[in-house]
Design a protein around this motif. Structure first.
Motif, PDB file in Angstrom:
ATOM      1  N   ASN A 148       4.177 -12.205   1.583  1.00  0.00           N
ATOM      2  CA  ASN A 148       2.940 -12.163   0.822  1.00  0.00           C
ATOM      3  C   ASN A 148       2.760 -10.773   0.217  1.00  0.00           C
ATOM      4  OD1 ASN A 148      -0.270 -11.647   0.872  1.00  0.00           O
ATOM      5  ND2 ASN A 148       0.181 -13.793   0.493  1.00  0.00           N
ATOM      6  N   ALA A 149       2.256 -10.719  -0.996  1.00  0.00           N
ATOM      7  CA  ALA A 149       2.126  -9.444  -1.701  1.00  0.00           C
ATOM      8  C   ALA A 149       1.045  -8.547  -1.112  1.00  0.00           C
ATOM      9  CB  ALA A 149       1.844  -9.697  -3.183  1.00  0.00           C
ATOM     10  N   LEU A 150       0.080  -9.132  -0.398  1.00  0.00           N
ATOM     11  CA  LEU A 150      -1.006  -8.326   0.163  1.00  0.00           C
ATOM     12  C   LEU A 150      -0.819  -8.028   1.642  1.00  0.00           C
ATOM     13  CD1 LEU A 150      -2.367 -10.196  -2.280  1.00  0.00           C
ATOM     14  CD2 LEU A 150      -4.364  -8.908  -1.564  1.00  0.00           C
ATOM     15  N   ASN A 151      -0.115  -8.890   2.354  1.00  0.00           N
ATOM     16  CA  ASN A 151       0.178  -8.658   3.771  1.00  0.00           C
ATOM     17  C   ASN A 151       1.548  -9.256   4.051  1.00  0.00           C
ATOM     18  OD1 ASN A 151       0.435  -8.724   6.584  1.00  0.00           O
ATOM     19  ND2 ASN A 151      -1.776  -9.010   6.897  1.00  0.00           N
TER      20      ASN A 151
ATOM     21  N   ALA B 264      -2.172  -7.702  -6.065  1.00  0.00           N
ATOM     22  CA  ALA B 264      -2.092  -6.770  -4.934  1.00  0.00           C
ATOM     23  C   ALA B 264      -2.277  -5.333  -5.402  1.00  0.00           C
ATOM     24  CB  ALA B 264      -0.744  -6.924  -4.239  1.00  0.00           C
ATOM     25  N   THR B 265      -2.795  -5.156  -6.620  1.00  0.00           N
ATOM     26  CA  THR B 265      -3.022  -3.822  -7.161  1.00  0.00           C
ATOM     27  C   THR B 265      -4.487  -3.433  -6.981  1.00  0.00           C
ATOM     28  OG1 THR B 265      -3.708  -4.436  -9.419  1.00  0.00           O
ATOM     29  CG2 THR B 265      -1.339  -4.463  -8.941  1.00  0.00           C
ATOM     30  N   THR B 266      -4.808  -2.229  -7.408  1.00  0.00           N
ATOM     31  CA  THR B 266      -6.214  -1.787  -7.389  1.00  0.00           C
ATOM     32  C   THR B 266      -6.828  -1.860  -8.775  1.00  0.00           C
ATOM     33  OG1 THR B 266      -5.497   0.519  -7.700  1.00  0.00           O
ATOM     34  CG2 THR B 266      -5.803  -0.252  -5.432  1.00  0.00           C
TER      35      THR B 266
ATOM     36  N   VAL C 258       4.438 -10.886  -9.993  1.00  0.00           N
ATOM     37  CA  VAL C 258       3.217 -10.754 -10.788  1.00  0.00           C
ATOM     38  C   VAL C 258       2.134 -10.059  -9.967  1.00  0.00           C
ATOM     39  CG1 VAL C 258       1.324 -12.046 -11.878  1.00  0.00           C
ATOM     40  CG2 VAL C 258       3.691 -12.679 -12.332  1.00  0.00           C
ATOM     41  N   ALA C 259       1.961 -10.480  -8.722  1.00  0.00           N
ATOM     42  CA  ALA C 259       0.916  -9.887  -7.878  1.00  0.00           C
ATOM     43  C   ALA C 259       1.130  -8.398  -7.680  1.00  0.00           C
ATOM     44  CB  ALA C 259       0.870 -10.595  -6.524  1.00  0.00           C
ATOM     45  N   LYS C 260       2.376  -7.975  -7.627  1.00  0.00           N
ATOM     46  CA  LYS C 260       2.696  -6.556  -7.442  1.00  0.00           C
ATOM     47  C   LYS C 260       2.717  -5.778  -8.756  1.00  0.00           C
ATOM     48  CE  LYS C 260       3.500  -5.785  -3.000  1.00  0.00           C
ATOM     49  NZ  LYS C 260       2.795  -4.731  -2.218  1.00  0.00           N
TER      50      LYS C 260
END
Length: 578
Positions: free
Chosen positions: A116-119, A427-429, A135-137
């Motif tokens: 998972n890109a966030l965890n 998963a970015t800011t 894409v998420a990253k």
């Protein structure tokens, strides 16, 4: 053969890989020499980098479908890849997937599980796992996946990005290794709905070389401002209280956008979902790679091997019966569209760790498809959008589902929903940008009408406007050429507006409301004599349709012009009785 790409990096089939590398099977350099592969600077996708799931052909690059023994190098791009390159997009590489697009979790690959890109302890969702991760990253602006049972939606929901699953046949599947060819479709991952919609526009095109390509009549107007959304009468979260609470919050958010929840019978949808793997329909998966599978069954990993092999056991008669049963379920399920405009479900009912999934790969994978498996079977369109971040830091996504051809309507509502969340991108800011119009949608035809009395905001007949989806545009005044009267014996009390000679009238307060043209006729039909609709001149010299009154009805009316408007008149009555 298309001109070769430069700077190609291919990863061997091994579970050993860094977190970021696990998402890729083949990388392509962004060197200028690769721009011969696109029409850079000449299309609507100029400057955007994309990745493709490695069951989609790119000329000169191996297509593995997650199985190195199956790999081949095509001489032509898949139809959809060709369209994207012509639109100016630039290829970044090919991504990891659940082998032969068989799975919803992202751990069924000899190239290793995609985290998972966030965890990274949790699954990415599959089978389009790598496409969602990159894409998420922020490693690609958008990517292509495929979706048979939810592979274009579950990874989006689990990675805080958008997953657009178009109506089947809108995007050609020529050059795509099938999973179940008659229900497959190419899907799109992006950070925002507007990007996904722009990519869809570039991808759409009838392809006579694809037997499943079709021309679809697309809804060209947004859903009404007040819409009805279906919610399953039974909801299953497999004990995940955080997911259950997240969906409750999501319902409140959609209601806040103008929706009214309607409970729908979920049984036929759930029954269809179960049939995808527990009936003769699973033979589609065997048929898709039959020649390779019969010769190289041992090269296919478990549990993919067992799922595909299961398709051998069914006869042609079994398959026909399953198709008939599916059509019957579709007929029953289709009744819900008489009561709702859109169906609203969790994208995934829960979130599992990689260790949990690998310990129980079949049952937990099935759980992830609780709200996805039926969509392609019933020929629906769907859009997964981020909804919120759970207290444990995991993302929760929701899916909007509509009939075939509702893609642009879903995009419009999905963008409004996503932008109301205030979430960061993937998963970015990075923050959500300003929403962009869905270019393929036409604004509904509307008409503006000026009201001066009981239809004003807060007055007794205002509901006749709001129930017709009318919205307040502005409060203003007429030109100073009108006399204003309180009509005698009207219930509820109503005024009459009469145009007079210049210098003999006054400016009268009014409100301008805008309503869909389709509702205007029923509104006008409610207007009783001596009132009617005519053309009013406003203070700025412009004109608008509005309430007027027949002159002969004013002989018994009270002239209230000096008060300047109906609200002031009503207030004066209140004060006179105190």
């Amino acid at each position: 053969m298309q001109p070769p790409f430069a700077g190609i990096t291919r990863r061997p089939a091994t579970a050993e890989a860094t977190e970021a590398d696990s998402a890729w099977i083949t990388r392509v350099s962004a060197e200028p020499s690769n721009q011969q592969q696109s029409q850079a600077g000449s299309g609507p996708l100029d400057g955007l980098h994309f990745a493709v799931k490695d069951n989609i052909d790119v000329a000169g690059l191996p297509t593995t479908a997650g199985c190195s023994a199956f790999a081949y190098t095509p001489s032509e791009h898949a139809h959809v890849v060709e369209r994207l390159l012509r639109a100016g997009a630039r290829l970044a590489g090919k991504t990891n997937l659940d082998q032969f697009a068989c799975g919803l979790n992202g751990t069924r690959s000899p190239y290793g599980p995609v985290p998972n890109a966030l965890n990274p302890a949790y699954v990415s969702g599959g089978s389009s796992s790598g496409s969602a991760y990159v894409v998420a990253k922020g490693l690609a602006d958008f990517s292509l996946g495929t979706d048979t049972a939810g592979s274009g939606r579950v990874p989006a929901g689990l990675n805080n990005i958008v997953g657009l699953k178009p109506t089947r046949g809108l995007i050609s599947a020529r050059g795509v290794v099938p999973a179940a060819q008659n229900v497959d479709c190419v899907s799109i991952f992006a950070m925002t709905v507007s990007t996904a919609a722009k990519v869809l526009q570039a991808c759409i095109g009838y392809d006579e070389a694809d037997p499943f390509s079709r021309r679809v009549t697309m809804a060209s107007k947004p859903l009404p401002a007040k819409f009805r959304f279906g919610v399953p009468d039974t909801l299953e979260f497999f004990g995940d209280k955080l997911a259950e609470a997240a969906f409750t919050q999501s319902l409140e958010q959609l209601t806040g956008l103008g929706g009214t929840a309607v409970t729908i019978n979920y049984a036929p949808l759930a029954q269809a979902a179960a049939m995808l793997y527990d009936s003769a329909l699973v033979s589609q998966r065997y048929t898709a790679i039959q020649a390779f599978f019969d010769a190289h069954e041992e090269e296919v990993i478990e549990p993919v091997r067992s799922i595909i092999a299961k398709g051998r056991q069914y006869s042609a008669a079994d398959y026909i019966r399953a198709e008939i049963d599916m059509l019957a379920l579709s007929q029953v399920a289709g009744r819900m569209w008489q009561e709702i405009d859109v169906l609203f479900v969790p994208t995934a009912p829960t979130h599992y760790t990689i260790d949990q999934m690998q310990a129980d790969p079949v049952a937990l994978n099935r759980n992830l498809g609780q709200y996805t498996n039926f969509v392609n079977l019933f020929d629906y369109a769907a859009l997964s959008v981020p909804s919120l971040m759970r207290p444990d830091g995991l993302p929760f996504g929701v899916t909007l589902i509509g009939p075939a051809g509702s893609d642009w309507q879903l995009a419009d509502l999905g963008q409004r929903y996503h932008h109301a969340t205030g979430l960061s991108l993937g998963a970015t800011t990075r923050s959500l940008p300003e929403p962009a119009p869905i270019a393929a949608l036409q604004a509904p035809a509307t008409v503006r009408v000026a009201v001066v009395g009981a239809h004003l905001s807060g007055m007794s007949l205002n509901w006749q406007l709001t129930e017709r989806d009318a919205t307040l545009v502005e409060a203003t005044h007429t030109a100073p050429d009108y006399r204003f009267f309180a009509l005698a014996n009207s219930q509820p009390p109503k005024p009459g507006l009469l145009r007079v000679e210049p210098g003999k009238g006054a400016a009268i307060a009014l409100e301008i409301w805008e309503m869909p043209l389709t509702h205007y006729g029923s509104f006008v039909a409610l207007i009783p004599a001596p009132l009617g609709i005519g053309t009013l001149t406003l203070a700025d010299g412009s004109s608008v349709q509005g309430f007027v009154c027949e002159a002969q009805a004013l002989t018994t009316a009270t002239d209230i012009t000096h008060l300047g408007g109906w609200r002031a008149y009503v207030n004066s009555l209140t004060h006179s009785t105190n």
